[in-house]
Enzyme design. Structure first.
Site, PDB file in Angstrom:
ATOM      1  N   MET A 109     -19.069   6.862 -11.006  1.00 38.94           N
ATOM      2  CA  MET A 109     -18.393   8.075 -11.473  1.00 38.94           C
ATOM      3  C   MET A 109     -19.396   9.119 -11.984  1.00 38.94           C
ATOM      4  O   MET A 109     -19.168   9.749 -13.015  1.00 38.94           O
ATOM      5  CB  MET A 109     -17.402   7.730 -12.610  1.00 38.94           C
ATOM      6  CG  MET A 109     -16.248   6.875 -12.132  1.00 38.94           C
ATOM      7  SD  MET A 109     -15.149   6.367 -13.454  1.00 38.94           S
ATOM      8  CE  MET A 109     -15.989   4.942 -14.122  1.00 38.94           C
ATOM      9  N   LYS A 127      -5.077   8.916  -9.840  1.00 38.33           N
ATOM     10  CA  LYS A 127      -6.285   8.578 -10.582  1.00 38.33           C
ATOM     11  C   LYS A 127      -7.521   9.203  -9.990  1.00 38.33           C
ATOM     12  O   LYS A 127      -8.475   8.501  -9.660  1.00 38.33           O
ATOM     13  CB  LYS A 127      -6.470   7.075 -10.659  1.00 38.33           C
ATOM     14  CG  LYS A 127      -6.115   6.526 -12.009  1.00 38.33           C
ATOM     15  CD  LYS A 127      -6.720   5.180 -12.135  1.00 38.33           C
ATOM     16  CE  LYS A 127      -6.665   4.718 -13.562  1.00 38.33           C
ATOM     17  NZ  LYS A 127      -7.248   3.418 -13.718  1.00 38.33           N
ATOM     18  N   ASP A 172      -4.395   3.599  -5.576  1.00 37.01           N
ATOM     19  CA  ASP A 172      -4.919   4.914  -5.956  1.00 37.01           C
ATOM     20  C   ASP A 172      -5.944   5.386  -4.940  1.00 37.01           C
ATOM     21  O   ASP A 172      -6.136   4.761  -3.901  1.00 37.01           O
ATOM     22  CB  ASP A 172      -5.489   4.878  -7.378  1.00 37.01           C
ATOM     23  CG  ASP A 172      -6.432   3.718  -7.567  1.00 37.01           C
ATOM     24  OD1 ASP A 172      -7.327   3.564  -6.718  1.00 37.01           O
ATOM     25  OD2 ASP A 172      -6.286   2.960  -8.538  1.00 37.01           O
TER      26      ASP A 172
HETATM   27  N1  SAH Z   1     -13.691  -0.859  -9.684  1.00 32.33           N
HETATM   28  C1  SAH Z   1     -14.525  -0.053  -8.851  1.00 32.33           C
HETATM   29  C2  SAH Z   1     -15.074   1.131  -9.600  1.00 32.33           C
HETATM   30  C3  SAH Z   1     -14.047   2.079 -10.101  1.00 32.33           C
HETATM   31  S1  SAH Z   1     -14.730   3.493 -10.863  1.00 32.33           S
HETATM   32  C4  SAH Z   1     -15.647  -0.888  -8.244  1.00 32.33           C
HETATM   33  O1  SAH Z   1     -15.809  -2.063  -8.626  1.00 32.33           O
HETATM   34  O2  SAH Z   1     -16.353  -0.386  -7.379  1.00 32.33           O
HETATM   35  C5  SAH Z   1     -14.769   4.634  -9.559  1.00 32.33           C
HETATM   36  C6  SAH Z   1     -16.170   4.876  -9.041  1.00 32.33           C
HETATM   37  O3  SAH Z   1     -16.576   3.794  -8.227  1.00 32.33           O
HETATM   38  C7  SAH Z   1     -16.329   6.078  -8.162  1.00 32.33           C
HETATM   39  O4  SAH Z   1     -16.430   7.245  -8.896  1.00 32.33           O
HETATM   40  C8  SAH Z   1     -17.590   5.753  -7.439  1.00 32.33           C
HETATM   41  O5  SAH Z   1     -18.705   6.003  -8.254  1.00 32.33           O
HETATM   42  C9  SAH Z   1     -17.493   4.269  -7.253  1.00 32.33           C
HETATM   43  N2  SAH Z   1     -16.994   3.881  -5.919  1.00 32.33           N
HETATM   44  C10 SAH Z   1     -15.887   3.205  -5.631  1.00 32.33           C
HETATM   45  N3  SAH Z   1     -15.786   2.983  -4.305  1.00 32.33           N
HETATM   46  C11 SAH Z   1     -16.869   3.540  -3.740  1.00 32.33           C
HETATM   47  C12 SAH Z   1     -17.385   3.636  -2.420  1.00 32.33           C
HETATM   48  N4  SAH Z   1     -16.724   3.124  -1.372  1.00 32.33           N
HETATM   49  N5  SAH Z   1     -18.554   4.258  -2.227  1.00 32.33           N
HETATM   50  C13 SAH Z   1     -19.257   4.768  -3.253  1.00 32.33           C
HETATM   51  N6  SAH Z   1     -18.823   4.714  -4.518  1.00 32.33           N
HETATM   52  C14 SAH Z   1     -17.657   4.102  -4.772  1.00 32.33           C
END
Ligand code: SAH
Length: 470
Positions: free
Chosen positions: A384, A271, A249
């Site tokens: 998020m 997503k 995604d």
């Molecule tokens: N499973 C993921 C989170 C999924 S929810 C984890 O462990 O990071 C999705 C959210 O994760 C996004 O809206 C953002 O807030 C954050 N996110 C994921 N990758 C990111 C990145 N490279 N930089 C900043 N925020 C990130």
């Protein structure tokens, strides 16, 4: 080829090391792992060698080298500081036809020792002919990172079935195809996870089925980390390179997809917030179907699959349908963002705890425990939370946090597009607008944000640099 590589059986064989210092100690350890019966000859011993002698792992001759020690030895290593002594040892051993190695002196060696990757019974030896040992060690380091430590288990398991498989598939090609499918498939993962009993059952079933049968696939729910390819785990990378089909995604950075096996089928399951390309239930069922077709399905998730990733729901469906699955943790984006923005999530002076929350609205409102989140001496990381940033920051203030509390937003953390903007609970919503920060980004609230000014180290280029604003 200047040197002919062989692997020598040294179990219970007599070997001699001349010298009692640090180098001798290293060589002694190595020979002991190969099961050698070891004698060290030296007037004095390094403390650890002396300890090995005391524990009777090694025999000690407390004297200078003399030729009468050589007969009956399978292997000799000269490791003294005295080149003349080393030369004598070498010549005397050569005269008796005993393989001899003089440490760091290729001219006096009849054999050289390679850099070793030990996954016994799998052993890989790398040599540069004694010319550039450092290069051999660098290559070794690369191989170490590519070859999982549990390959030894797999090699032992496969060895134990060798005769059975040979008897079952008389044709060499059939045998090769069978072994390839076993060693690259879910069964191998079962072995490397240490579940030998289950693996034996599966192997019996495979042997009974033959090679044409359609085997069940498996799903690997893999955390791809925050975006920088180097932040993948070894396990994630290996599964990525074996997959038949990958479901990914928006959060999976393009640089990471590059690492998936070239001919794997790629399925985008979308997503974005409130714009799911495929509803969650359909993703779950798609995985069930693909694995049912015998495929190795890689479900690649940004960050860690169990951190706001709905990973739990995805595998619940798999469990329901009896599909084998495995979960591989990844570096969650909060860890990635914190490290790359220079914001320690905890700190002895500023934060004794850290809380991860989602800013995503459920039933039209943000449901968070504000009383808990506004307590002092903690860091809060909001996943998020970009779309709801204004409401979030206001809520923090309304529930008692000072408007001047440091707050940061980190977008595309750890990637080349990373942008960090720091401000306060009051200024952050405006800064997010001003710098057009969009998802994926994290909001970090707490005194630790103030450290970024000093600790931020990741500044890729001008327009992605850290913006420290108050
Ligand atoms: N499973 C993921 C989170 C999924 S929810 C984890 O462990 O990071 C999705 C959210 O994760 C996004 O809206 C953002 O807030 C954050 N996110 C994921 N990758 C990111 C990145 N490279 N930089 C900043 N925020 C990130």
């Amino acid at each position: 080829m200047d040197y002919f590589p062989i692997f020598m059986r040294l179990q219970q064989q007599s070997c001699l090391i001349v010298g009692g210092g640090e180098v001798a100690l290293r060589k002694a350890r190595l020979l002991l792992t190969a099961g050698a019966r070891l004698t060290v000859v030296a007037p004095t011993l390094a403390p650890e060698l002396a300890a090995m002698v005391a524990e009777e792992q090694v025999a000690h001759r407390c004297s200078l080298f003399s030729e009468d020690l050589l007969p009956g030895q399978r292997l000799v290593i000269a490791a003294t500081h005295d080149r003349e002594v080393n030369r004598q040892v070498s010549l005397a051993a050569q005269a008796l036809g005993i393989p001899v190695n003089v440490v760091d002196d290729p001219e006096l060696c009849t054999y050289i020792t390679p850099a070793i990757i030990d996954r016994s019974p799998l052993v890989i030896a790398v040599s540069t002919g004694g010319g550039v040992p450092v290069l051999a060690r660098l290559i070794r380091a690369r191989l170490e990172s590519m070859i999982p430590s549990s390959f030894g288990l797999l090699a032992r398991f496969a060895t134990s079935f060798r005769e059975r498989v040979k008897a079952r598939f008389v044709n060499v090609d059939e045998r090769r195809i069978f072994w390839e499918s076993v060693l690259e498939g879910p069964l191998a993962e079962t072995v490397m996870n240490g579940d030998e009993e289950q693996a034996r059952q599966q192997m019996e079933a495979r042997l009974a089925q033959g090679i044409d049968s359609n085997t069940t696939g498996a799903v690997y729910l893999v955390g791809a980390g925050p975006g920088h390819p180097d932040l993948l785990t070894f396990r994630a990378l290996r599964l990525m390179q074996q997959a038949d089909v990958v479901l990914y995604d928006n959060l999976v950075a393009p640089a990471l997809l590059e690492l998936v096996r070239r001919d794997a089928e790629r399925i985008y399951v979308g997503k974005e917030r409130a714009n799911h390309a495929l509803p969650q239930e359909d993703i779950n069922l798609l995985m069930v179907r693909l694995a049912g077709e015998g495929k190795r399905v890689l479900r690649l998730k940004g960050g860690d699959p169990f951190m706001f990733g709905r990973g739990g729901e995805e595998i619940a469906t798999l469990a329901q349908y009896g599909i084998p699955f495995e979960v591989v943790p990844g570096i969650t984006s909060a860890s990635g963002a914190a490290a790359y923005a220079g914001i320690p999530l905890t700190h002895r002076d500023y934060a004794q705890s850290v809380t991860f929350v989602t800013g995503h609205k459920k039933d039209g409102s943000i449901q968070l425990d504000w009383q808990a989140l506004t307590r002092p001496a903690q860091t809060v990381v909001v996943y998020m939370g970009i779309a709801t940033a204004s409401e979030l920051c206001q809520a923090f203030i309304q529930h008692g946090k000072a408007a001047t509390t440091p707050a940061a937003v980190v977008q595309w953390a750890t990637t080349v597009q990373q942008r960090t903007v720091t401000g306060t609970l009051e200024s952050l919503p405006l800064l997010i607008k001003e710098y057009a920060i969009s998802s994926p980004a994290l909001i970090i609230v707490g005194e630790v944000v103030g450290l970024a000014e000093q600790l931020a180290w990741y500044r890729r280029c001008e327009n992605t640099a850290v913006k420290i604003l108050r």
